[in-house]
Design a protein around this motif. Structure first.
Motif, mmCIF file in Angstrom:
data_model
loop_
_atom_site.group_PDB
_atom_site.id
_atom_site.type_symbol
_atom_site.label_atom_id
_atom_site.label_comp_id
_atom_site.label_asym_id
_atom_site.label_seq_id
_atom_site.Cartn_x
_atom_site.Cartn_y
_atom_site.Cartn_z
ATOM 1 N N TYR A 23 12.374 -8.520 12.037
ATOM 2 C CA TYR A 23 12.651 -9.752 11.528
ATOM 3 C C TYR A 23 12.205 -10.093 10.329
ATOM 4 C CZ TYR A 23 12.467 -11.235 16.533
ATOM 5 O OH TYR A 23 12.617 -11.456 17.846
ATOM 6 N N GLY A 24 12.454 -8.995 9.379
ATOM 7 C CA GLY A 24 12.891 -9.315 8.047
ATOM 8 C C GLY A 24 11.713 -9.006 7.018
ATOM 9 N N ALA A 25 10.413 -8.153 7.575
ATOM 10 C CA ALA A 25 9.174 -8.112 6.633
ATOM 11 C C ALA A 25 9.687 -6.967 5.864
ATOM 12 C CB ALA A 25 8.084 -7.817 7.405
ATOM 13 N N GLU A 26 9.086 -6.943 4.555
ATOM 14 C CA GLU A 26 9.359 -5.890 3.618
ATOM 15 C C GLU A 26 8.651 -4.764 4.050
ATOM 16 O OE1 GLU A 26 6.041 -6.632 0.153
ATOM 17 O OE2 GLU A 26 8.247 -7.123 -0.390
ATOM 18 N N SER A 27 9.139 -3.445 3.627
ATOM 19 C CA SER A 27 8.505 -2.228 4.080
ATOM 20 C C SER A 27 7.040 -1.930 3.577
ATOM 21 C CB SER A 27 9.558 -1.071 3.653
ATOM 22 O OG SER A 27 10.915 -1.077 3.893
ATOM 23 N N ASP A 28 6.799 -2.427 2.496
ATOM 24 C CA ASP A 28 5.287 -2.017 2.451
ATOM 25 C C ASP A 28 4.384 -2.886 2.981
ATOM 26 O OD1 ASP A 28 3.943 -0.576 0.086
ATOM 27 O OD2 ASP A 28 3.063 -2.627 -0.573
ATOM 28 N N LEU A 29 4.682 -4.386 3.158
ATOM 29 C CA LEU A 29 3.990 -5.141 4.078
ATOM 30 C C LEU A 29 3.977 -4.298 5.512
ATOM 31 C CD1 LEU A 29 2.588 -7.677 4.727
ATOM 32 C CD2 LEU A 29 4.625 -8.707 5.330
ATOM 33 N N VAL A 30 4.743 -3.764 6.000
ATOM 34 C CA VAL A 30 4.893 -3.036 7.310
ATOM 35 C C VAL A 30 3.777 -2.100 7.479
ATOM 36 C CG1 VAL A 30 6.232 -1.899 8.862
ATOM 37 C CG2 VAL A 30 7.326 -3.984 7.925
ATOM 38 N N GLU A 31 4.049 -1.249 6.330
ATOM 39 C CA GLU A 31 3.052 -0.051 6.313
ATOM 40 C C GLU A 31 1.404 -0.594 6.270
ATOM 41 O OE1 GLU A 31 3.734 2.595 3.256
ATOM 42 O OE2 GLU A 31 5.265 3.736 4.019
ATOM 43 N N GLU A 32 1.409 -1.471 5.445
ATOM 44 C CA GLU A 32 -0.089 -2.020 5.059
ATOM 45 C C GLU A 32 -0.783 -2.775 6.594
ATOM 46 O OE1 GLU A 32 -2.299 -5.617 2.743
ATOM 47 O OE2 GLU A 32 -0.101 -5.213 2.238
ATOM 48 N N LEU A 33 0.031 -3.446 7.091
ATOM 49 C CA LEU A 33 -0.350 -4.019 8.406
ATOM 50 C C LEU A 33 -0.576 -3.141 9.619
ATOM 51 C CD1 LEU A 33 1.684 -7.302 8.640
ATOM 52 C CD2 LEU A 33 -0.793 -7.261 7.961
ATOM 53 N N SER A 34 0.392 -2.218 9.469
ATOM 54 C CA SER A 34 0.324 -0.927 10.463
ATOM 55 C C SER A 34 -1.019 -0.218 10.405
ATOM 56 C CB SER A 34 1.515 -0.091 10.550
ATOM 57 O OG SER A 34 2.509 -0.833 10.648
ATOM 58 N N GLN A 35 -1.383 0.002 9.296
ATOM 59 C CA GLN A 35 -2.415 0.887 8.757
ATOM 60 C C GLN A 35 -3.879 -0.148 9.148
ATOM 61 O OE1 GLN A 35 -1.814 2.034 4.873
ATOM 62 N NE2 GLN A 35 -0.636 3.639 5.566
ATOM 63 N N VAL A 46 -3.164 5.729 10.084
ATOM 64 C CA VAL A 46 -1.798 5.617 10.680
ATOM 65 C C VAL A 46 -0.929 5.972 9.698
ATOM 66 C CG1 VAL A 46 -0.191 3.968 11.433
ATOM 67 C CG2 VAL A 46 -2.617 3.754 12.356
ATOM 68 N N GLU A 47 -0.172 7.020 9.822
ATOM 69 C CA GLU A 47 1.125 7.356 8.831
ATOM 70 C C GLU A 47 2.434 6.906 9.468
ATOM 71 O OE1 GLU A 47 0.416 8.475 5.950
ATOM 72 O OE2 GLU A 47 -1.606 8.825 6.411
ATOM 73 N N LEU A 48 3.242 6.079 8.635
ATOM 74 C CA LEU A 48 4.361 5.600 8.991
ATOM 75 C C LEU A 48 5.585 5.853 8.042
ATOM 76 C CD1 LEU A 48 5.027 3.348 10.979
ATOM 77 C CD2 LEU A 48 5.231 1.557 9.276
ATOM 78 N N SER A 49 6.705 6.347 8.677
ATOM 79 C CA SER A 49 7.899 6.787 7.943
ATOM 80 C C SER A 49 8.918 5.644 8.543
ATOM 81 C CB SER A 49 8.393 8.066 8.317
ATOM 82 O OG SER A 49 9.456 8.402 7.672
ATOM 83 N N ILE A 50 9.526 4.965 7.373
ATOM 84 C CA ILE A 50 10.687 3.958 7.779
ATOM 85 C C ILE A 50 12.054 4.443 7.257
ATOM 86 C CG2 ILE A 50 11.284 1.446 7.423
ATOM 87 C CD1 ILE A 50 8.111 0.899 7.022
ATOM 88 N N LYS A 218 9.191 -0.680 -4.991
ATOM 89 C CA LYS A 218 7.860 -0.104 -4.095
ATOM 90 C C LYS A 218 7.856 1.244 -3.500
ATOM 91 C CE LYS A 218 6.030 -4.652 -3.412
ATOM 92 N NZ LYS A 218 5.481 -5.551 -2.438
ATOM 93 N N GLY A 219 9.161 1.777 -3.915
ATOM 94 C CA GLY A 219 9.149 3.504 -3.592
ATOM 95 C C GLY A 219 9.980 3.580 -2.252
ATOM 96 N N HIS A 220 10.178 2.512 -1.372
ATOM 97 C CA HIS A 220 11.271 2.860 -0.219
ATOM 98 C C HIS A 220 12.489 2.476 -0.556
ATOM 99 C CE1 HIS A 220 7.462 2.022 2.116
ATOM 100 N NE2 HIS A 220 7.329 1.197 1.319
ATOM 101 N N ILE A 221 13.149 3.493 -1.038
ATOM 102 C CA ILE A 221 14.569 3.498 -1.672
ATOM 103 C C ILE A 221 15.356 3.563 -0.485
ATOM 104 C CG2 ILE A 221 15.934 4.915 -3.069
ATOM 105 C CD1 ILE A 221 13.722 4.000 -4.737
ATOM 106 N N ASN A 222 15.483 4.481 0.427
ATOM 107 C CA ASN A 222 16.296 4.628 1.482
ATOM 108 C C ASN A 222 16.430 3.163 2.152
ATOM 109 O OD1 ASN A 222 16.904 7.137 0.929
ATOM 110 N ND2 ASN A 222 15.436 7.930 2.367
ATOM 111 N N VAL A 223 15.455 2.572 2.529
ATOM 112 C CA VAL A 223 15.316 1.268 3.137
ATOM 113 C C VAL A 223 15.924 0.317 2.180
ATOM 114 C CG1 VAL A 223 14.058 -0.428 4.266
ATOM 115 C CG2 VAL A 223 13.373 1.899 4.609
ATOM 116 N N GLY A 224 15.579 0.352 1.049
ATOM 117 C CA GLY A 224 16.134 -0.753 0.156
ATOM 118 C C GLY A 224 17.823 -0.555 -0.141
ATOM 119 N N ILE A 225 18.301 0.572 -0.352
ATOM 120 C CA ILE A 225 19.693 0.606 -0.419
ATOM 121 C C ILE A 225 20.126 0.199 0.668
ATOM 122 C CG2 ILE A 225 21.512 2.521 -0.505
ATOM 123 C CD1 ILE A 225 19.543 4.211 -2.301
#
Length: 252
Positions: A23-35, A46-50, A218-225
């Motif tokens: 539903y459109g959350a940015e990757s950094d927020l997804v990592e933070e909330l999951s952890q 919790v380690e997450l790869s997106i 924020k370093g999530h290059i693949n998702v950003g591209i």
């Protein structure tokens, strides 16, 4: 923590991350909330790869790892879902929600949208406001309001019937631009060119572009591209619809 408990909690955390991405959350927020959610429920880490269409989550408790993979299917941008998941995480951290309550809350998370009778006039009014800011006269603003209203109606109609998003944007741009060309057919406005520009601003994929830039910064290059490419395709689809309408109307 027993093995079954770790399995259950891992599923809850990965489901939360899956909904956030869908539903459109940015990757950094997804990592933070999951952890945060995982630690609040008792996981050591919790380690997450997106990636662009999937996520891999690994939970760790007493040296025991569990890894699970989920497919990401985009459901459109809905900040109500993102806010609800943030609320679940915060209440879990405070000890108000346990694993069972989190499970029930996640099962009941559903996107809430405003009715078309509210969305259409508000979007049309925003496009008409842009027309005014760009220097359009009163009749140009009125024509922009009408064209945007019809275009937004077409967009919601196609979305409800699950048309491909690219086709949706192209058809919406075409219909909106055809109506906006009435300013050239009937000399009711001295600034018909502004109507053409302002009436299709509702199709600018601003949120995906912002998320794309945020992810890359924020370093999530693949998702950003990936998100940037998706937003670019939506823009291209809109341009195709506008170009066809302008060619048929002889504007060029």
């Amino acid at each position: 923590m027993y093995e079954d408990n770790q399995n259950d909690i891992t599923r809850l955390v990965v489901r939360s991350a899956q909904l956030l991405l869908a539903y459109g959350a940015e990757s950094d927020l997804v990592e933070e909330l999951s952890q945060r959610l995982g630690k609040a429920l008792g996981l050591a880490s919790v380690e997450l790869s997106i990636s662009s269409n999937a996520l891999v989550l690994t939970s760790l408790v007493h040296g025991r790892c569990i890894t699970t993979t989920r497919r990401i299917r985009a459901h459109g941008i809905n900040m109500m879902v993102v806010c609800e998941l943030q609320r679940i995480c915060i209440l879990t951290e405070k000890g108000i929600y346990g694993a069972n309550e989190v499970r029930r809350r996640l099962a009941r998370v559903e996107p809430k949208t405003y009715p078309a009778k509210v969305v259409i006039p508000v979007v049309a009014l925003s496009c008409a406001s842009f027309c005014h800011l760009f220097g359009g006269d009163f009749m140009a603003c009125v024509l922009t309001f009408i064209a945007s209203s019809v275009g937004m109606g077409v967009r919601l109609f196609l979305a409800k019937r699950h048309f491909n998003l690219l086709i949706n944007f192209a058809i919406t741009a075409f219909v909106t631009n055809v109506i906006a060309q009435l300013g050239y057919v009937y000399p009711v406005s001295e600034t018909p060119q502004i109507t053409l520009a302002a009436s299709v601003l509702m199709l600018v994929p601003g949120f995906p572009l912002i998320n794309a830039i945020s992810d890359m910064v924020k370093g999530h290059i693949n998702v950003g591209i990936s998100r940037w490419g998706n937003a670019s395709l939506l823009t291209l689809a809109s341009v195709i619809g506008i170009t066809i309408a302008m060619q048929l109307g002889g504007i060029f």
